[in-house]
Design an enzyme around this catalytic site. Structure first.
Site, short mmCIF file in Angstrom:
data_model
loop_
_atom_site.label_atom_id
_atom_site.label_comp_id
_atom_site.label_asym_id
_atom_site.label_seq_id
_atom_site.Cartn_x
_atom_site.Cartn_y
_atom_site.Cartn_z
CB SER A 162 1.21 -11.98 1.35
OG SER A 162 2.44 -11.75 0.86
NE ARG A 232 8.47 -4.17 7.17
CZ ARG A 232 7.55 -5.09 7.18
NH1 ARG A 232 7.79 -6.29 6.76
NH2 ARG A 232 6.35 -4.71 7.20
CG ASP A 336 1.15 -7.54 -5.71
OD1 ASP A 336 2.22 -7.38 -5.43
OD2 ASP A 336 0.51 -8.44 -4.89
CG HIS A 369 2.43 -7.60 -2.01
ND1 HIS A 369 1.89 -8.62 -2.62
CD2 HIS A 369 2.90 -8.21 -0.72
CE1 HIS A 369 1.74 -9.91 -1.63
NE2 HIS A 369 2.47 -9.57 -0.61
CG ASP A 370 1.85 -3.03 2.10
OD1 ASP A 370 1.96 -4.29 2.30
OD2 ASP A 370 2.51 -2.16 2.77
#
Lengths: 400, 196
Positions: A162, A232, A336, A369-370
């Site tokens: 990232s 967040r 992602d 994405h994680d």
């Protein structure tokens, strides 16, 4: 239970402790401003060999820090290991039997390195919004000074996912002779308008919180917890995939809830939490907001927004790599959508256009994405395979 | 190393840029790197093969060439290799065009469907031919577009492709007087070196 020793796995780096390094040579920043002196929090794993050619630099992403692996407290069985523990340790892809691994909290961070919550020596108060805007380039310049301090002339590899992957690309552009391999994972050549839009929501959430006080909330003994929590929560949604949220929350948990992801069997007919995904997201946002400085969050998303190496090369990203000498491994994850596989392929295509040595994998994964933080088998195998080769080079005196 | 690869390596200039489409485990590119100091790139879609390439230190891109090579610049490679894969692609004619665009010269190998045993199987048994080169049943074969040496010669004529060299060989990748007499009847494998 006092004195209860936790079980630490054999492939963990075990107990670690960070070190704060002070730098007093002024660092000129991209913005034109200068930081006269600063601290960097650094954690290392493994041993630097006599040739000093086996060092890996791990660059953290938006909310990461220097604590990438291992544990701090032998007596706390609940403590979670560092954020990339699945990759770092003896026998793991970044193998401490072969490599000396360096991870730092970036400048502007809130985990011990100098940042907005640090005391400004000129005023005796926290910097707050007086802290200069830091760019990816500035981070990499500060990391190069860290390398000098540690006596590392050339990294065997610089690695990051990232925003970390963006630092890796900047290394290959700014310091071509100082790395042999660049591992760019789940990154992008620059943010899309959609990426920046999500960052803007995060920014507005924080700055419109009444407890933000123009970034001077330290003086008021408070912090914009709601704002950071909202930021967040929005961010977190972009780190996950639709499929993964369905898997986690889309199922009936009892016969009485009509096959929906209700927390209890009954609708509340109010605006409280009805669905599990709500409480999950609130929990994630709340936990994060208690531990992360709002001004640092603003800095980090600005660094993301500003990342675009092509601007110095007439918009031609491939030209940015003209002088790069390292080999590249680029990886993306199928689900992602924050930095989708197409973005990684843009990186690859530009590297190919620049006639660079590059390998590329698109890993099938449901975690969005994680995924880059998860021990997904094919991902781990690919890192193992690639880093095994890097280790062999180090042993045969690898240096260019 | 597979016989066809043994034969084509001499067509690859030392220090050149080589693209191998369907590079498998990367052994051929690794060999060329070691012996000819080439700059290599492989395209591959099989996960295990890609891991093997990484282990061998061979640059490999996970990419389905059936979707084209648009991401590769024209003339960016000296030699583009397509070994024993032509017949398994959706549009062999388009990939040949793409190869000629990306590479200054190209090397292709394919099994000759007009080999006399294949002809005989169809003629006498009325069944789809099988052989060591074509071991599959009609329903599970990866091969979509079989062609013969005459077919490929015709494609080259139509597309104005220059054949620098053509080698036709048997199972053991040797030529013979019979093959030289009638390549499209006695030849089992065809190896073409082409350019524009």
């Amino acid at each position: 239970m006092p004195g209860a020793q936790k079980k630490i796995a054999a492939d963990s780096v075990g107990l670690v402790s960070p070190e704060r390094l002070h730098f007093d040579e002024p660092l000129k920043l991209r913005s034109g401003r200068t930081i006269d002196q600063y601290d960097l929090m650094v954690e290392t794993y493994g041993t630097l060999n006599a040739e000093r050619n086996n060092a890996l630099l791990i660059c953290h992403a938006l909310s990461g820090d220097h604590h990438a692996a291992g544990y701090y407290d032998a007596n706390n069985p609940k403590e979670k290991p560092g954020w990339w523990d699945c990759c770092i340790g003896p026998g793991k892809p970044f193998d401490t039997n072969h490599f000396f691994i360096v991870c730092l909290n970036n400048l502007g961070g809130c985990a011990g390195s100098t940042g907005p919550s640090s005391i400004n020596p000129e005023t005796g108060k926290p910097f707050g919004l007086d802290f200069p805007i830091i760019t990816v380039r500035d981070w990499v310049n500060s990391q190069a000074r860290l390398a000098d301090r540690l006596g590392i002339e050339q990294w065997a590899a610089v690695i990051g996912g990232s925003l970390g992957g963006m630092q890796v690309m900047r290394w290959a552009i700014s310091y071509p002779a100082r790395l042999r391999h660049a591992l760019v994972i789940a990154a992008a050549p620059k943010l899309s308008a959609q990426n920046i839009a999500f960052n803007e929501v995060a920014r507005q959430s924080i700055m419109s919180d009444p407890d933000f006080h123009e970034g001077r909330y330290y003086d008021f003994n408070t912090f914009p917890q709601k704002g950071v929590m909202l930021a967040r929560m929005v961010g977190h949604i972009t780190y996950l995939s639709d499929a993964m949220l369905r898997e986690k929350f889309g199922k009936a948990s009892s016969d009485s809830n009509f096959g929906r992801d209700l927390r209890s069997g009954n609708l509340s007919f109010g605006f409280d939490v009805d669905f599990q995904v709500q409480s999950y997201l609130q929990y994630k946002g709340q936990t994060f907001s208690k531990n992360f400085d709002a001004n640092t969050y603003l800095l980090m998303i600005k660094a993301l927004d500003y990342f675009d190496p092509a601007v110095d090369y007439g918009g031609d990203f491939s030209k940015a790599f003209a002088h790069s000498q390292c080999k590249f491994l680029v990886m993306s994850f199928s689900s992602d959508w924050r930095f989708a596989p197409e973005r990684s392929r843009e990186i690859v295509d530009n590297l190919l256009k620049a006639h660079k040595q590059v390998s590329y994998l698109e890993i099938a994964a449901a975690e969005g994405h994680d995924s880059f933080l998860m021990p997904i088998p094919r991902y781990m195998q690919a890192l193992h395979a690639y880093m095994g080769r890097v280790a062999v080079e180090c042993n045969s005196g690898g240096h260019r | 190393m597979r016989g066809d690869l043994q034969l084509i390596q001499d067509w690859i200039a030392p220090g050149s840029r080589v693209l191998d489409l369907g590079c498998g485990d990367g052994a051929f590119l690794a060999h060329l790197k070691a012996t000819r100091n080439i700059q290599e790139l492989g395209l591959e879609i099989d996960a295990e093969n890609i891991l093997q390439c990484l282990r061998a230190g061979v640059n490999v891109i996970e990419q389905n060439m059936d979707l084209g090579l648009q991401n590769l610049e024209s003339g960016s490679f000296d030699t583009v290799v397509l070994a024993h894969t032509l017949q398994a692609l959706h549009r062999p004619d388009l990939i040949v065009e793409e190869m000629l665009r990306v590479g200054k010269n190209c090397i292709l190998t394919f099994p000759n469907f007009a080999y006399w045993r294949h002809r005989l199987a169809l003629l006498t048994d009325g069944r789809m031919p099988k052989s060591p080169q074509l071991p599959y049943e009609w329903y599970d074969t990866p091969n979509l577009h079989h062609c013969t040496i005459s077919d490929f010669d015709e494609l080259c004529r139509r597309k104005h492709i220059k054949v620098l060299s053509r080698t036709v060989v048997d199972h053991g990748h040797h030529s013979s007087p019979l093959i030289r007499l009638s390549p499209n009847f006695f030849g089992i494998n065809a190896i073409y070196h082409i350019t524009r």
